[in-house]
Structure formats: C-alpha cells, structure tokens
Design a protein around this motif. Structure first.
Motif, PDB file in Angstrom:
ATOM      1  N   ASP A  70      -8.999   2.026 -39.175  1.00 53.04           N
ATOM      2  CA  ASP A  70      -8.310   2.780 -38.124  1.00 53.04           C
ATOM      3  C   ASP A  70      -9.209   2.855 -36.889  1.00 53.04           C
ATOM      4  OD1 ASP A  70      -6.928   4.531 -36.523  1.00 53.04           O
ATOM      5  OD2 ASP A  70      -6.678   6.070 -38.067  1.00 53.04           O
ATOM      6  N   MET A  71      -8.906   2.021 -35.916  1.00 55.17           N
ATOM      7  CA  MET A  71      -9.698   1.929 -34.684  1.00 55.17           C
ATOM      8  C   MET A  71      -9.033   2.658 -33.517  1.00 55.17           C
ATOM      9  SD  MET A  71     -12.289  -0.234 -35.476  1.00 55.17           S
ATOM     10  CE  MET A  71     -12.858  -0.769 -33.893  1.00 55.17           C
ATOM     11  N   ARG A  72      -8.003   3.461 -33.792  1.00 58.42           N
ATOM     12  CA  ARG A  72      -7.268   4.113 -32.707  1.00 58.42           C
ATOM     13  C   ARG A  72      -8.131   5.084 -31.918  1.00 58.42           C
ATOM     14  NH1 ARG A  72      -2.531   6.715 -35.729  1.00 58.42           N
ATOM     15  NH2 ARG A  72      -4.239   7.002 -37.195  1.00 58.42           N
ATOM     16  N   GLY A  73      -9.137   5.651 -32.532  1.00 59.57           N
ATOM     17  CA  GLY A  73     -10.012   6.591 -31.832  1.00 59.57           C
ATOM     18  C   GLY A  73     -11.263   5.950 -31.271  1.00 59.57           C
ATOM     19  N   ALA A  74     -11.365   4.632 -31.388  1.00 60.73           N
ATOM     20  CA  ALA A  74     -12.569   3.927 -30.935  1.00 60.73           C
ATOM     21  C   ALA A  74     -12.576   3.752 -29.426  1.00 60.73           C
ATOM     22  CB  ALA A  74     -12.661   2.558 -31.599  1.00 60.73           C
ATOM     23  N   GLU A  75     -13.756   3.847 -28.876  1.00 56.70           N
ATOM     24  CA  GLU A  75     -13.975   3.526 -27.465  1.00 56.70           C
ATOM     25  C   GLU A  75     -14.823   2.256 -27.434  1.00 56.70           C
ATOM     26  OE1 GLU A  75     -15.808   6.930 -25.650  1.00 56.70           O
ATOM     27  OE2 GLU A  75     -14.308   8.284 -26.510  1.00 56.70           O
ATOM     28  N   TYR A  76     -14.146   1.149 -27.195  1.00 53.22           N
ATOM     29  CA  TYR A  76     -14.833  -0.147 -27.248  1.00 53.22           C
ATOM     30  C   TYR A  76     -14.021  -1.162 -26.465  1.00 53.22           C
ATOM     31  CZ  TYR A  76     -16.253  -4.656 -29.263  1.00 53.22           C
ATOM     32  OH  TYR A  76     -16.654  -5.951 -29.436  1.00 53.22           O
ATOM     33  N   THR A  77     -14.703  -1.935 -25.671  1.00 51.91           N
ATOM     34  CA  THR A  77     -14.073  -3.045 -24.969  1.00 51.91           C
ATOM     35  C   THR A  77     -14.830  -4.313 -25.344  1.00 51.91           C
ATOM     36  OG1 THR A  77     -13.446  -1.625 -23.130  1.00 51.91           O
ATOM     37  CG2 THR A  77     -13.422  -4.002 -22.727  1.00 51.91           C
ATOM     38  N   PRO A  78     -14.148  -5.253 -25.990  1.00 53.22           N
ATOM     39  CA  PRO A  78     -14.814  -6.505 -26.357  1.00 53.22           C
ATOM     40  C   PRO A  78     -15.353  -7.209 -25.116  1.00 53.22           C
ATOM     41  CG  PRO A  78     -12.646  -6.343 -27.366  1.00 53.22           C
ATOM     42  CD  PRO A  78     -12.752  -5.224 -26.376  1.00 53.22           C
ATOM     43  N   LEU A 123     -17.941 -10.854 -23.697  1.00 52.31           N
ATOM     44  CA  LEU A 123     -18.311 -12.232 -24.032  1.00 52.31           C
ATOM     45  C   LEU A 123     -19.505 -12.299 -24.973  1.00 52.31           C
ATOM     46  CD1 LEU A 123     -17.761 -14.035 -20.621  1.00 52.31           C
ATOM     47  CD2 LEU A 123     -16.351 -14.170 -22.679  1.00 52.31           C
ATOM     48  N   ALA A 124     -20.458 -11.394 -24.826  1.00 51.46           N
ATOM     49  CA  ALA A 124     -21.611 -11.391 -25.721  1.00 51.46           C
ATOM     50  C   ALA A 124     -21.169 -11.135 -27.158  1.00 51.46           C
ATOM     51  CB  ALA A 124     -22.630 -10.350 -25.275  1.00 51.46           C
ATOM     52  N   ASP A 125     -20.196 -10.233 -27.334  1.00 47.42           N
ATOM     53  CA  ASP A 125     -19.679  -9.968 -28.676  1.00 47.42           C
ATOM     54  C   ASP A 125     -18.980 -11.196 -29.241  1.00 47.42           C
ATOM     55  OD1 ASP A 125     -20.635  -7.402 -28.580  1.00 47.42           O
ATOM     56  OD2 ASP A 125     -18.674  -6.470 -28.231  1.00 47.42           O
ATOM     57  N   ALA A 126     -18.287 -11.911 -28.398  1.00 45.90           N
ATOM     58  CA  ALA A 126     -17.583 -13.111 -28.860  1.00 45.90           C
ATOM     59  C   ALA A 126     -18.568 -14.113 -29.459  1.00 45.90           C
ATOM     60  CB  ALA A 126     -16.804 -13.744 -27.712  1.00 45.90           C
ATOM     61  N   ALA A 127     -19.735 -14.208 -28.871  1.00 42.72           N
ATOM     62  CA  ALA A 127     -20.749 -15.130 -29.377  1.00 42.72           C
ATOM     63  C   ALA A 127     -21.312 -14.663 -30.723  1.00 42.72           C
ATOM     64  CB  ALA A 127     -21.872 -15.267 -28.357  1.00 42.72           C
ATOM     65  N   ARG A 128     -21.241 -13.359 -30.998  1.00 43.07           N
ATOM     66  CA  ARG A 128     -21.804 -12.814 -32.231  1.00 43.07           C
ATOM     67  C   ARG A 128     -20.757 -12.579 -33.315  1.00 43.07           C
ATOM     68  NH1 ARG A 128     -24.706  -9.128 -28.486  1.00 43.07           N
ATOM     69  NH2 ARG A 128     -23.122  -7.625 -29.074  1.00 43.07           N
ATOM     70  N   VAL A 129     -19.530 -12.952 -33.062  1.00 44.90           N
ATOM     71  CA  VAL A 129     -18.457 -12.636 -34.006  1.00 44.90           C
ATOM     72  C   VAL A 129     -18.645 -13.357 -35.344  1.00 44.90           C
ATOM     73  CG1 VAL A 129     -16.716 -14.384 -33.452  1.00 44.90           C
ATOM     74  CG2 VAL A 129     -16.013 -12.046 -34.018  1.00 44.90           C
ATOM     75  N   GLY A 130     -19.451 -14.379 -35.378  1.00 42.19           N
ATOM     76  CA  GLY A 130     -19.749 -15.066 -36.636  1.00 42.19           C
ATOM     77  C   GLY A 130     -20.357 -14.136 -37.660  1.00 42.19           C
ATOM     78  N   ARG A 131     -21.103 -13.140 -37.216  1.00 39.98           N
ATOM     79  CA  ARG A 131     -21.674 -12.160 -38.151  1.00 39.98           C
ATOM     80  C   ARG A 131     -20.563 -11.378 -38.840  1.00 39.98           C
ATOM     81  NH1 ARG A 131     -25.950  -8.326 -36.401  1.00 39.98           N
ATOM     82  NH2 ARG A 131     -25.766  -7.841 -38.600  1.00 39.98           N
ATOM     83  N   PHE A 132     -19.488 -11.091 -38.112  1.00 41.89           N
ATOM     84  CA  PHE A 132     -18.345 -10.426 -38.748  1.00 41.89           C
ATOM     85  C   PHE A 132     -17.798 -11.311 -39.855  1.00 41.89           C
ATOM     86  CE2 PHE A 132     -13.784 -10.153 -39.295  1.00 41.89           C
ATOM     87  CZ  PHE A 132     -13.648  -8.843 -39.720  1.00 41.89           C
ATOM     88  N   GLN A 133     -17.719 -12.602 -39.577  1.00 46.21           N
ATOM     89  CA  GLN A 133     -17.180 -13.531 -40.564  1.00 46.21           C
ATOM     90  C   GLN A 133     -17.981 -13.473 -41.865  1.00 46.21           C
ATOM     91  OE1 GLN A 133     -14.052 -14.222 -39.739  1.00 46.21           O
ATOM     92  NE2 GLN A 133     -14.340 -16.365 -40.181  1.00 46.21           N
TER      93      GLN A 133
END
Length: 126
Positions: A49-57, A59-69
């Motif tokens: 549940d991310m409805r209460g999150a304050e976060y804006t993706p 470009l730096a996060d896009a490069a690190r998304v492999g860690r999520f994988q």
C-alpha cells in the motif's frame, strides 16, 4: 523508516504500508524485511500500500531498479498487488510489475484498494 508491515491471519494477507517520504532504497529494504519475516509463510498474498507514500521516481532510480528485481525474487511464491495514489508512482509500479512478470512473478499495480484486494482474493484465496 517510512514503512511498516503486518499480517491478517484470517485472509492470509501480508500488508506493507508506506507513509511519508520514501526512497527506492528504503522501499527495497522494506521489501527485504517483509520477505525475511518468519510470519510470511506459504499461502500469503502481499498488498503493498503506497497510497501514503511521498515519492517521485527519478532517472537515478531507474538505473538502480535492477536491485528491486533481485529482491523481488523473494516474492515468487506470493501474488503481489501494489496500490498507488500518484500517477508517477503508479507508472513506476506498473513498470516494476511488468519487469517482475517477465520473470514469472505474479505482480500487478492498481490505483485503488478495492480492485487490488479483489484481485488478490481471486488469484490467491486465503
């Protein structure tokens, strides 16, 4: 940390909630903490549940998304529903869901809670 998780034993649902400022790194840490919790046994669905999150993706996060994988592999036995409130976060969750799906994981992104819980109940009845 801006995340917490709890378990609904009756429905066999693990709920990971984000409130306030979060980062990709704190999100990965929260996912890891949930998947390492001994209460997350076989037969549980996961609601992020991310409805209460304050976060804006960004470009730096896009490069690190492999860690999520890498961390998402721990979700393999569990269907996962992401629920988001902002368009940007929903777009990011949709991309993560597509990437996870390409690895055979059952992950979906939703903009509201009810369709997410309905989907979890359908694909993984408690």
């Amino acid at each position: 940390m801006s995340y917490s998780h709890d378990f609904d034993l009756a429905t066999r649902l693990a709920v990971l909630r984000a409130v306030g400022p979060v980062t990709l790194e704190s999100s990965i840490a929260a996912i890891r903490a949930l998947t390492e919790d001994s209460r997350l046994g076989p037969g549980y669905g996961i609601l992020v549940d991310m409805r209460g999150a304050e976060y804006t993706p960004n470009l730096a996060d896009a490069a690190r998304v492999g860690r999520f994988q890498e961390d998402a592999e721990a979700f393999r036995p569990h269907p996962v529903a992401f629920v988001t409130a902002s368009r940007a976060l929903h777009a990011a969750a949709t991309i993560l869901a597509a990437m996870a799906g390409s690895r055979g994981l059952n992950v979906r992104a939703f903009e509201t809670l009810e369709p997410a819980t309905d989907w979890l109940a359908e694909v993984h009845p408690g």
